[in-house]
Design a protein around this motif. Structure first.
Motif, mmCIF file in Angstrom:
data_model
loop_
_atom_site.group_PDB
_atom_site.id
_atom_site.type_symbol
_atom_site.label_atom_id
_atom_site.label_comp_id
_atom_site.label_asym_id
_atom_site.label_seq_id
_atom_site.Cartn_x
_atom_site.Cartn_y
_atom_site.Cartn_z
ATOM 1 N N VAL A 76 11.400 100.698 27.344
ATOM 2 C CA VAL A 76 11.190 99.480 26.573
ATOM 3 C C VAL A 76 10.735 99.914 25.184
ATOM 4 C CG1 VAL A 76 9.840 97.361 26.367
ATOM 5 C CG2 VAL A 76 10.604 98.150 28.629
ATOM 6 N N VAL A 77 11.488 99.490 24.149
ATOM 7 C CA VAL A 77 11.132 99.862 22.782
ATOM 8 C C VAL A 77 10.614 98.683 21.973
ATOM 9 C CG1 VAL A 77 12.624 101.891 22.705
ATOM 10 C CG2 VAL A 77 13.541 99.669 22.009
ATOM 11 N N ALA A 78 10.839 97.477 22.467
ATOM 12 C CA ALA A 78 10.327 96.235 21.883
ATOM 13 C C ALA A 78 10.381 95.208 23.008
ATOM 14 C CB ALA A 78 11.184 95.805 20.688
ATOM 15 N N PRO A 79 9.668 94.095 22.872
ATOM 16 C CA PRO A 79 9.666 93.123 23.975
ATOM 17 C C PRO A 79 11.057 92.683 24.423
ATOM 18 C CG PRO A 79 7.952 92.583 22.410
ATOM 19 C CD PRO A 79 8.745 93.707 21.799
ATOM 20 N N ASP A 80 12.027 92.678 23.527
ATOM 21 C CA ASP A 80 13.366 92.223 23.889
ATOM 22 C C ASP A 80 14.420 93.335 23.871
ATOM 23 O OD1 ASP A 80 13.383 92.649 21.173
ATOM 24 O OD2 ASP A 80 14.476 90.820 20.685
ATOM 25 N N THR A 81 14.000 94.578 23.671
ATOM 26 C CA THR A 81 14.952 95.681 23.532
ATOM 27 C C THR A 81 14.562 96.847 24.439
ATOM 28 O OG1 THR A 81 15.334 95.079 21.230
ATOM 29 C CG2 THR A 81 16.089 97.250 21.909
ATOM 30 N N THR A 82 15.527 97.292 25.208
ATOM 31 C CA THR A 82 15.340 98.435 26.090
ATOM 32 C C THR A 82 16.381 99.484 25.746
ATOM 33 O OG1 THR A 82 14.429 97.068 27.845
ATOM 34 C CG2 THR A 82 15.334 99.180 28.512
ATOM 35 N N ALA A 115 14.569 92.546 28.475
ATOM 36 C CA ALA A 115 15.502 92.888 27.404
ATOM 37 C C ALA A 115 16.606 91.848 27.245
ATOM 38 C CB ALA A 115 16.132 94.256 27.667
ATOM 39 N N THR A 116 16.887 91.528 26.008
ATOM 40 C CA THR A 116 18.077 90.757 25.666
ATOM 41 C C THR A 116 19.086 91.651 24.949
ATOM 42 O OG1 THR A 116 17.060 90.003 23.603
ATOM 43 C CG2 THR A 116 16.833 88.557 25.539
ATOM 44 N N THR A 117 18.629 92.854 24.607
ATOM 45 C CA THR A 117 19.491 93.865 23.991
ATOM 46 C C THR A 117 19.202 95.201 24.651
ATOM 47 O OG1 THR A 117 19.462 92.725 21.861
ATOM 48 C CG2 THR A 117 20.086 95.060 21.835
ATOM 49 N N ILE A 118 20.270 95.938 24.916
ATOM 50 C CA ILE A 118 20.122 97.310 25.405
ATOM 51 C C ILE A 118 20.809 98.209 24.395
ATOM 52 C CG2 ILE A 118 22.191 97.202 26.871
ATOM 53 C CD1 ILE A 118 20.535 98.938 28.919
ATOM 54 N N ARG A 119 20.197 99.338 24.099
ATOM 55 C CA ARG A 119 20.764 100.246 23.111
ATOM 56 C C ARG A 119 20.675 101.668 23.628
ATOM 57 N NH1 ARG A 119 16.042 100.259 18.425
ATOM 58 N NH2 ARG A 119 14.739 101.813 19.464
ATOM 59 N N LEU A 120 21.417 102.556 22.962
ATOM 60 C CA LEU A 120 21.402 103.960 23.337
ATOM 61 C C LEU A 120 21.888 104.802 22.176
ATOM 62 C CD1 LEU A 120 24.590 105.104 24.058
ATOM 63 C CD2 LEU A 120 24.314 103.231 25.666
ATOM 64 N N PRO A 160 21.499 86.531 29.928
ATOM 65 C CA PRO A 160 20.357 86.304 30.834
ATOM 66 C C PRO A 160 20.778 86.536 32.291
ATOM 67 C CG PRO A 160 20.627 84.468 29.305
ATOM 68 C CD PRO A 160 21.823 85.365 29.127
ATOM 69 N N ALA A 161 19.826 86.968 33.065
ATOM 70 C CA ALA A 161 20.071 87.152 34.497
ATOM 71 C C ALA A 161 20.422 85.828 35.126
ATOM 72 C CB ALA A 161 18.851 87.762 35.170
ATOM 73 N N VAL A 162 21.368 85.866 36.033
ATOM 74 C CA VAL A 162 21.759 84.656 36.762
ATOM 75 C C VAL A 162 20.905 84.574 38.011
ATOM 76 C CG1 VAL A 162 23.636 83.472 37.944
ATOM 77 C CG2 VAL A 162 24.116 84.853 35.902
#
Length: 166
Positions: A76-82, A115-120, A160-162
């Motif tokens: 987790v790098v920010a509340p909405d970003t992993t 997360a609402t965004t995932i990055r790499l 979002p998760a279903v």
């Protein structure tokens, strides 16, 4: 062929084994020679995965037909970003559809982490990884770190998760 994925403590012996195999492969590939055990031990310490535990992340083990096959980590790098890290399948498990399933499982865990965004990020020589991420809907983005081993940066919005239906 049945794939399964489970969040596992990063210090579990299976997780430690796969992290060692992962770093051995990518370091040896980078240096174009087999790294020594001492180099591998130093790299494991420098590029540790100790923060890949809730609530700062997670670590997944992949199994194919019950046999340990690979791993993926999340930070987790920010509340909405992993950030997706340490995606690895043993050579014997590649080409069997597991990589896409592993990334999808990691994305689901990232959603659970908020997360609402995932990055790499990835290296230029890891062409297979870059092709996988592009195929899975990751788009190239501007650099988000100064890692000297990172050459390409990708991100993907997470729907979002279903909720499970009753």
């Amino acid at each position: 062929m049945t794939w399964s994925f489970e969040v596992t403590p990063v210090d579990h012996p299976d997780a430690a084994q796969l992290l060692r195999e992962y770093l051995d492969e990518i370091a040896s590939r980078y240096y174009e020679r087999q790294v020594t055990e001492e180099e591998l031990d130093a790299a494991l310490e420098e590029h540790h995965s100790r923060d890949m535990v809730p609530p700062t992340g997670a670590f997944l083990l992949a199994r194919r037909d019950g046999v340990l096959a690979g791993c993926a980590g999340l930070r987790v790098v920010a509340p909405d970003t992993t950030e997706l890290k340490r995606v690895f399948l043993r050579k014997s498990e590649r080409g069997k559809g597991g990589a896409a399933l592993l990334v999808a499982a990691a994305e689901e865990v990232a959603r659970g982490l908020g997360a609402t965004t995932i990055r790499l990020d990835t290296r230029s020589d890891l062409v297979e990884a870059r092709a996988l991420y592009a195929r899975l809907g990751y788009e190239e983005v501007e650099p988000f770190n100064d890692d000297p081993f990172a050459h390409y940066y990708f991100a993907k919005p997470l729907a979002p998760a279903v909720p499970d239906r009753v």
